[in-house]
Design a protein around this motif. Structure first.
Motif, PDB file in Angstrom:
ATOM      1  N   THR A 171       0.836  -1.199   0.000  1.00  0.00           N
ATOM      2  CA  THR A 171       0.000   0.000   0.000  1.00  0.00           C
ATOM      3  C   THR A 171       0.873   1.252   0.000  1.00  0.00           C
ATOM      4  N   GLU A 173       0.541   5.834  -0.934  1.00  0.00           N
ATOM      5  CA  GLU A 173      -0.474   6.890  -0.843  1.00  0.00           C
ATOM      6  C   GLU A 173       0.043   8.199  -1.412  1.00  0.00           C
ATOM      7  N   THR A 185      -2.136  -2.449   4.557  1.00  0.00           N
ATOM      8  CA  THR A 185      -3.532  -2.238   4.939  1.00  0.00           C
ATOM      9  C   THR A 185      -4.243  -3.588   4.856  1.00  0.00           C
ATOM     10  N   ARG A 186      -5.439  -3.679   5.437  1.00  0.00           N
ATOM     11  CA  ARG A 186      -6.166  -4.952   5.432  1.00  0.00           C
ATOM     12  C   ARG A 186      -7.656  -4.723   5.226  1.00  0.00           C
ATOM     13  N   VAL A 202     -11.760  -1.367   5.910  1.00  0.00           N
ATOM     14  CA  VAL A 202     -10.313  -1.326   5.691  1.00  0.00           C
ATOM     15  C   VAL A 202      -9.620  -0.823   6.949  1.00  0.00           C
ATOM     16  N   GLU A 203      -8.621  -1.569   7.401  1.00  0.00           N
ATOM     17  CA  GLU A 203      -7.824  -1.190   8.568  1.00  0.00           C
ATOM     18  C   GLU A 203      -6.479  -0.602   8.138  1.00  0.00           C
ATOM     19  N   ASN A 204      -5.985   0.293   8.963  1.00  0.00           N
ATOM     20  CA  ASN A 204      -4.644   0.877   8.855  1.00  0.00           C
ATOM     21  C   ASN A 204      -4.478   1.831   7.682  1.00  0.00           C
ATOM     22  N   VAL A 205      -5.564   2.438   7.216  1.00  0.00           N
ATOM     23  CA  VAL A 205      -5.431   3.544   6.269  1.00  0.00           C
ATOM     24  C   VAL A 205      -4.612   4.638   6.956  1.00  0.00           C
ATOM     25  N   ASN A 207      -1.700   4.513   8.016  1.00  0.00           N
ATOM     26  CA  ASN A 207      -0.587   3.881   8.738  1.00  0.00           C
ATOM     27  C   ASN A 207      -0.164   4.674   9.974  1.00  0.00           C
ATOM     28  N   MET A 304      -3.946   0.455  -2.747  1.00  0.00           N
ATOM     29  CA  MET A 304      -3.797  -0.823  -2.052  1.00  0.00           C
ATOM     30  C   MET A 304      -3.464  -1.930  -3.060  1.00  0.00           C
TER      31      MET A 304
END
Length: 306
Positions: A171, A173, A185-186, A202-205, A207, A304
Protein backbone atom coordinates in the motif's frame (compact mmCIF):
# COMPACT_ATOMS: atom_id res chain seq x y z
CA UNK A 1 32.27 -19.11 39.29
CA UNK A 2 31.87 -21.98 41.72
CA UNK A 3 28.56 -22.99 40.18
CA UNK A 4 29.94 -22.82 36.66
CA UNK A 5 32.98 -24.94 37.60
CA UNK A 6 30.77 -27.54 39.25
CA UNK A 7 28.56 -27.83 36.20
CA UNK A 8 31.57 -28.16 33.91
CA UNK A 9 33.05 -30.93 36.06
CA UNK A 10 29.79 -32.88 36.07
CA UNK A 11 29.54 -32.52 32.29
CA UNK A 12 33.07 -33.83 31.81
CA UNK A 13 32.45 -36.80 34.10
CA UNK A 14 29.21 -37.64 32.32
CA UNK A 15 30.81 -37.40 28.88
CA UNK A 16 33.72 -39.61 29.98
CA UNK A 17 31.25 -42.20 31.19
CA UNK A 18 29.31 -42.12 27.94
CA UNK A 19 32.38 -42.32 25.76
CA UNK A 20 33.81 -45.12 27.84
CA UNK A 21 30.62 -47.15 27.46
CA UNK A 22 30.45 -46.86 23.65
CA UNK A 23 31.37 -49.98 21.67
CA UNK A 24 32.13 -48.88 18.11
CA UNK A 25 32.13 -52.48 16.87
CA UNK A 26 28.54 -53.11 17.96
CA UNK A 27 25.90 -52.62 15.24
CA UNK A 28 22.98 -50.37 16.12
CA UNK A 29 19.45 -50.60 14.78
CA UNK A 30 18.26 -47.38 13.15
CA UNK A 31 14.50 -46.99 12.89
CA UNK A 32 13.55 -45.68 9.44
CA UNK A 33 10.12 -44.10 9.02
CA UNK A 34 7.98 -45.73 6.31
CA UNK A 35 7.62 -43.71 3.09
CA UNK A 36 4.65 -41.40 2.75
CA UNK A 37 3.03 -39.53 -0.14
CA UNK A 38 1.85 -35.93 -0.11
CA UNK A 39 0.87 -33.15 -2.47
CA UNK A 40 3.39 -30.43 -3.27
CA UNK A 41 2.71 -26.68 -3.24
CA UNK A 42 -0.14 -24.61 -1.84
CA UNK A 43 -3.20 -26.25 -0.31
CA UNK A 44 -5.33 -24.23 -2.75
CA UNK A 45 -4.00 -23.92 -6.32
CA UNK A 46 -5.39 -21.87 -9.22
CA UNK A 47 -5.69 -23.06 -12.83
CA UNK A 48 -6.57 -20.10 -15.07
CA UNK A 49 -7.89 -21.19 -18.47
CA UNK A 50 -6.79 -18.25 -20.62
CA UNK A 51 -7.45 -19.62 -24.12
CA UNK A 52 -8.06 -22.74 -26.20
CA UNK A 53 -4.38 -23.66 -26.11
CA UNK A 54 -3.97 -23.32 -22.35
CA UNK A 55 -1.54 -26.06 -21.26
CA UNK A 56 -2.32 -28.73 -18.70
CA UNK A 57 -2.01 -27.94 -15.00
CA UNK A 58 0.20 -30.37 -13.11
CA UNK A 59 -0.94 -31.26 -9.60
CA UNK A 60 2.32 -32.44 -8.09
CA UNK A 61 2.67 -35.42 -5.76
CA UNK A 62 5.79 -36.11 -3.72
CA UNK A 63 7.16 -38.89 -1.54
CA UNK A 64 9.20 -38.57 1.63
CA UNK A 65 11.95 -40.81 0.27
CA UNK A 66 13.51 -42.09 -2.95
CA UNK A 67 13.14 -45.77 -3.83
CA UNK A 68 14.95 -48.08 -6.23
CA UNK A 69 11.71 -49.15 -7.93
CA UNK A 70 8.58 -47.48 -9.33
CA UNK A 71 5.73 -46.80 -6.89
CA UNK A 72 2.06 -45.99 -7.46
CA UNK A 73 0.19 -43.30 -5.58
CA UNK A 74 -3.63 -43.47 -5.61
CA UNK A 75 -5.84 -40.37 -5.67
CA UNK A 76 -9.55 -39.52 -5.66
CA UNK A 77 -11.20 -36.43 -7.22
CA UNK A 78 -14.50 -34.82 -6.21
CA UNK A 79 -16.00 -31.53 -7.37
CA UNK A 80 -18.29 -29.69 -4.95
CA UNK A 81 -19.04 -27.18 -7.73
CA UNK A 82 -20.33 -29.90 -10.07
CA UNK A 83 -17.49 -30.11 -12.60
CA UNK A 84 -17.72 -33.31 -14.63
CA UNK A 85 -14.73 -35.21 -15.94
CA UNK A 86 -14.78 -35.24 -19.75
CA UNK A 87 -16.90 -32.07 -19.85
CA UNK A 88 -15.17 -29.39 -17.80
CA UNK A 89 -11.82 -31.17 -17.42
CA UNK A 90 -9.94 -34.33 -18.30
CA UNK A 91 -7.36 -36.33 -16.35
CA UNK A 92 -5.87 -39.13 -18.45
CA UNK A 93 -5.11 -41.31 -15.44
CA UNK A 94 -8.68 -41.03 -14.13
CA UNK A 95 -11.23 -38.22 -13.86
CA UNK A 96 -12.64 -39.30 -10.50
CA UNK A 97 -9.89 -41.63 -9.26
CA UNK A 98 -6.63 -42.96 -10.55
CA UNK A 99 -2.97 -43.58 -9.92
CA UNK A 100 0.22 -41.71 -10.64
CA UNK A 101 3.66 -43.33 -10.78
CA UNK A 102 6.67 -42.05 -8.87
CA UNK A 103 9.59 -43.38 -10.88
CA UNK A 104 12.57 -45.19 -9.38
CA UNK A 105 15.16 -42.76 -8.11
CA UNK A 106 12.66 -39.89 -8.04
CA UNK A 107 10.45 -38.29 -5.38
CA UNK A 108 8.02 -36.28 -7.54
CA UNK A 109 5.26 -37.10 -10.01
CA UNK A 110 2.45 -35.10 -11.63
CA UNK A 111 -1.27 -35.51 -12.22
CA UNK A 112 -1.89 -33.51 -15.45
CA UNK A 113 -5.29 -31.80 -15.53
CA UNK A 114 -6.59 -30.38 -18.82
CA UNK A 115 -9.44 -27.88 -18.56
CA UNK A 116 -11.90 -27.41 -21.44
CA UNK A 117 -11.62 -23.75 -22.44
CA UNK A 118 -15.13 -23.47 -23.92
CA UNK A 119 -16.58 -24.21 -20.47
CA UNK A 120 -14.89 -21.19 -18.86
CA UNK A 121 -15.51 -18.29 -21.23
CA UNK A 122 -18.48 -16.87 -19.29
CA UNK A 123 -17.13 -16.61 -15.77
CA UNK A 124 -17.64 -20.20 -14.66
CA UNK A 125 -15.48 -21.32 -11.75
CA UNK A 126 -15.04 -24.90 -10.52
CA UNK A 127 -13.27 -26.64 -7.68
CA UNK A 128 -11.62 -30.05 -7.83
CA UNK A 129 -10.56 -31.63 -4.54
CA UNK A 130 -7.78 -34.20 -4.82
CA UNK A 131 -7.28 -36.65 -1.95
CA UNK A 132 -4.57 -39.28 -1.61
CA UNK A 133 -5.80 -42.77 -0.76
CA UNK A 134 -4.62 -46.31 -0.20
CA UNK A 135 -3.71 -48.83 -1.53
CA UNK A 136 -0.51 -47.02 -2.50
CA UNK A 137 2.27 -45.27 -0.71
CA UNK A 138 0.76 -44.28 2.62
CA UNK A 139 -0.74 -40.75 2.55
CA UNK A 140 1.18 -38.38 4.81
CA UNK A 141 -0.45 -36.58 7.69
CA UNK A 142 0.22 -33.28 5.90
CA UNK A 143 -1.02 -32.13 2.49
CA UNK A 144 -2.92 -35.32 1.74
CA UNK A 145 -5.63 -33.11 0.17
CA UNK A 146 -5.32 -30.24 -2.27
CA UNK A 147 -7.94 -27.94 -3.82
CA UNK A 148 -7.62 -26.97 -7.49
CA UNK A 149 -9.70 -23.99 -8.64
CA UNK A 150 -10.48 -23.89 -12.38
CA UNK A 151 -11.53 -20.56 -13.84
CA UNK A 152 -11.51 -18.76 -17.15
CA UNK A 153 -10.06 -15.35 -17.99
CA UNK A 154 -10.81 -13.01 -15.12
CA UNK A 155 -13.93 -10.85 -15.60
CA UNK A 156 -14.11 -7.65 -13.55
CA UNK A 157 -17.88 -8.05 -13.23
CA UNK A 158 -17.52 -11.52 -11.71
CA UNK A 159 -16.97 -10.29 -8.14
CA UNK A 160 -16.78 -12.43 -5.03
CA UNK A 161 -16.26 -9.93 -2.22
CA UNK A 162 -14.46 -12.52 -0.12
CA UNK A 163 -11.67 -12.41 -2.70
CA UNK A 164 -10.90 -8.86 -1.51
CA UNK A 165 -10.29 -9.90 2.09
CA UNK A 166 -6.83 -9.94 3.58
CA UNK A 167 -3.60 -7.99 3.59
CA UNK A 168 -2.41 -5.50 0.97
CA UNK A 169 1.28 -5.35 1.76
CA UNK A 170 2.24 -2.90 -0.98
CA UNK A 171 0.00 0.00 0.00
CA UNK A 172 1.23 3.49 -0.94
CA UNK A 173 -0.47 6.89 -0.84
CA UNK A 174 -0.57 10.47 -2.04
CA UNK A 175 -1.64 13.30 0.25
CA UNK A 176 -0.23 16.55 -1.06
CA UNK A 177 2.70 14.54 -2.40
CA UNK A 178 3.39 10.84 -3.04
CA UNK A 179 4.57 8.48 -0.30
CA UNK A 180 6.02 5.50 -2.12
CA UNK A 181 7.23 3.65 0.99
CA UNK A 182 4.92 0.61 1.14
CA UNK A 183 2.97 -0.31 4.23
CA UNK A 184 0.21 -2.84 4.95
CA UNK A 185 -3.53 -2.24 4.94
CA UNK A 186 -6.17 -4.95 5.43
CA UNK A 187 -9.71 -5.62 4.31
CA UNK A 188 -11.01 -7.20 7.51
CA UNK A 189 -14.65 -7.77 6.59
CA UNK A 190 -16.99 -7.61 3.60
CA UNK A 191 -20.78 -7.47 3.35
CA UNK A 192 -22.86 -8.07 0.22
CA UNK A 193 -25.74 -5.57 0.01
CA UNK A 194 -27.09 -6.50 -3.45
CA UNK A 195 -25.97 -8.69 -6.37
CA UNK A 196 -23.56 -5.95 -7.47
CA UNK A 197 -22.92 -3.84 -4.35
CA UNK A 198 -21.42 -4.29 -0.91
CA UNK A 199 -19.29 -2.77 1.81
CA UNK A 200 -15.71 -3.40 2.87
CA UNK A 201 -13.94 -2.41 6.08
CA UNK A 202 -10.31 -1.33 5.69
CA UNK A 203 -7.82 -1.19 8.57
CA UNK A 204 -4.64 0.88 8.85
CA UNK A 205 -5.43 3.54 6.27
CA UNK A 206 -2.78 6.28 6.70
CA UNK A 207 -0.59 3.88 8.74
CA UNK A 208 -0.82 5.99 11.90
CA UNK A 209 -3.37 4.38 14.17
CA UNK A 210 -6.51 5.43 12.33
CA UNK A 211 -9.71 3.56 13.14
CA UNK A 212 -11.09 1.18 10.46
CA UNK A 213 -12.99 2.95 7.68
CA UNK A 214 -16.03 1.49 5.89
CA UNK A 215 -16.43 1.89 2.12
CA UNK A 216 -19.30 1.25 -0.26
CA UNK A 217 -18.26 -0.82 -3.27
CA UNK A 218 -20.26 -1.04 -6.52
CA UNK A 219 -19.67 -3.04 -9.71
CA UNK A 220 -23.10 -2.58 -11.33
CA UNK A 221 -21.18 -1.26 -14.33
CA UNK A 222 -18.16 -3.58 -14.57
CA UNK A 223 -16.33 -0.93 -16.58
CA UNK A 224 -16.93 1.75 -13.95
CA UNK A 225 -16.39 0.09 -10.58
CA UNK A 226 -16.53 2.48 -7.64
CA UNK A 227 -15.35 2.62 -4.03
CA UNK A 228 -16.68 5.42 -1.82
CA UNK A 229 -16.62 6.34 1.85
CA UNK A 230 -19.79 4.82 3.33
CA UNK A 231 -22.38 7.06 5.03
CA UNK A 232 -20.06 10.08 4.75
CA UNK A 233 -18.63 11.75 6.62
CA UNK A 234 -17.07 9.31 9.08
CA UNK A 235 -15.99 10.95 12.34
CA UNK A 236 -13.52 10.15 15.11
CA UNK A 237 -11.09 8.39 12.79
CA UNK A 238 -8.03 9.50 14.78
CA UNK A 239 -6.68 12.44 16.80
CA UNK A 240 -6.09 15.47 14.60
CA UNK A 241 -2.41 15.35 15.58
CA UNK A 242 -1.92 12.54 13.03
CA UNK A 243 -2.46 15.05 10.21
CA UNK A 244 -1.46 18.38 11.76
CA UNK A 245 1.22 19.38 14.24
CA UNK A 246 -0.62 22.54 15.28
CA UNK A 247 -1.11 22.36 19.08
CA UNK A 248 -4.33 24.35 18.74
CA UNK A 249 -6.00 21.18 17.44
CA UNK A 250 -4.84 18.86 20.23
CA UNK A 251 -8.43 17.94 21.17
CA UNK A 252 -9.75 17.77 17.61
CA UNK A 253 -10.35 14.60 15.57
CA UNK A 254 -9.87 13.44 11.98
CA UNK A 255 -12.88 13.20 9.68
CA UNK A 256 -13.03 11.58 6.21
CA UNK A 257 -15.53 11.99 3.38
CA UNK A 258 -15.75 11.61 -0.38
CA UNK A 259 -13.94 14.01 -2.72
CA UNK A 260 -15.59 17.35 -3.26
CA UNK A 261 -16.53 18.87 -6.60
CA UNK A 262 -13.53 21.18 -6.24
CA UNK A 263 -11.33 18.06 -6.04
CA UNK A 264 -12.91 16.73 -9.21
CA UNK A 265 -15.55 14.61 -7.51
CA UNK A 266 -13.60 11.49 -8.46
CA UNK A 267 -14.12 8.36 -6.41
CA UNK A 268 -12.08 5.24 -5.82
CA UNK A 269 -12.13 2.01 -7.76
CA UNK A 270 -11.03 -1.64 -7.48
CA UNK A 271 -9.93 -4.56 -9.62
CA UNK A 272 -10.94 -8.07 -8.64
CA UNK A 273 -8.58 -9.42 -11.31
CA UNK A 274 -5.51 -7.46 -10.25
CA UNK A 275 -6.42 -7.52 -6.54
CA UNK A 276 -6.05 -3.77 -6.13
CA UNK A 277 -8.19 -1.14 -4.41
CA UNK A 278 -7.86 2.62 -4.84
CA UNK A 279 -9.38 4.83 -2.12
CA UNK A 280 -9.99 8.53 -2.69
CA UNK A 281 -11.04 10.77 0.18
CA UNK A 282 -11.00 14.27 1.49
CA UNK A 283 -9.57 14.53 4.98
CA UNK A 284 -10.49 17.10 7.57
CA UNK A 285 -10.44 17.83 11.28
CA UNK A 286 -13.25 18.87 13.59
CA UNK A 287 -13.79 19.87 17.19
CA UNK A 288 -16.15 17.41 18.95
CA UNK A 289 -17.03 20.04 21.52
CA UNK A 290 -18.27 22.67 19.09
CA UNK A 291 -18.90 20.54 15.97
CA UNK A 292 -16.88 22.94 13.85
CA UNK A 293 -14.09 22.01 11.51
CA UNK A 294 -12.90 21.92 7.93
CA UNK A 295 -11.23 19.91 5.21
CA UNK A 296 -7.77 20.04 3.66
CA UNK A 297 -7.59 21.08 0.02
CA UNK A 298 -5.44 18.13 -1.01
CA UNK A 299 -7.11 14.92 -2.14
CA UNK A 300 -6.01 11.85 -0.21
CA UNK A 301 -5.45 8.78 -2.42
CA UNK A 302 -4.53 5.31 -1.11
CA UNK A 303 -3.26 2.64 -3.53
CA UNK A 304 -3.80 -0.82 -2.05
CA UNK A 305 -1.92 -3.69 -3.73
CA UNK A 306 -1.20 -7.27 -2.61
Amino acid sequence: MKIINSISLIAIIAMTFLLGGCDKTKPYDVEVAPPEAHFVGAKTQIYTVENATTPVFNVQVGTTDVASSDRSVTYKVVSPSGAVGGTQYTIASGNTSGTVTVRAGEALASIPVQAVYSQYTSGRKDTLIFTLEQPSVKPAGFLDTVKLVLRGPCLEGNVNLDDLRGAYTNTTEDFGGPNTTPYTTRVTSVTQTSPTTGTIVVENVYNDGWAPITYDIDWTDPNNRTVMVATPPQFDIAPATTVTSNPSYATWMVIVSNPSAAQGGVVGTFSICNQTITLKMRVGIYDPASGTGGYFGDLYTVYMER
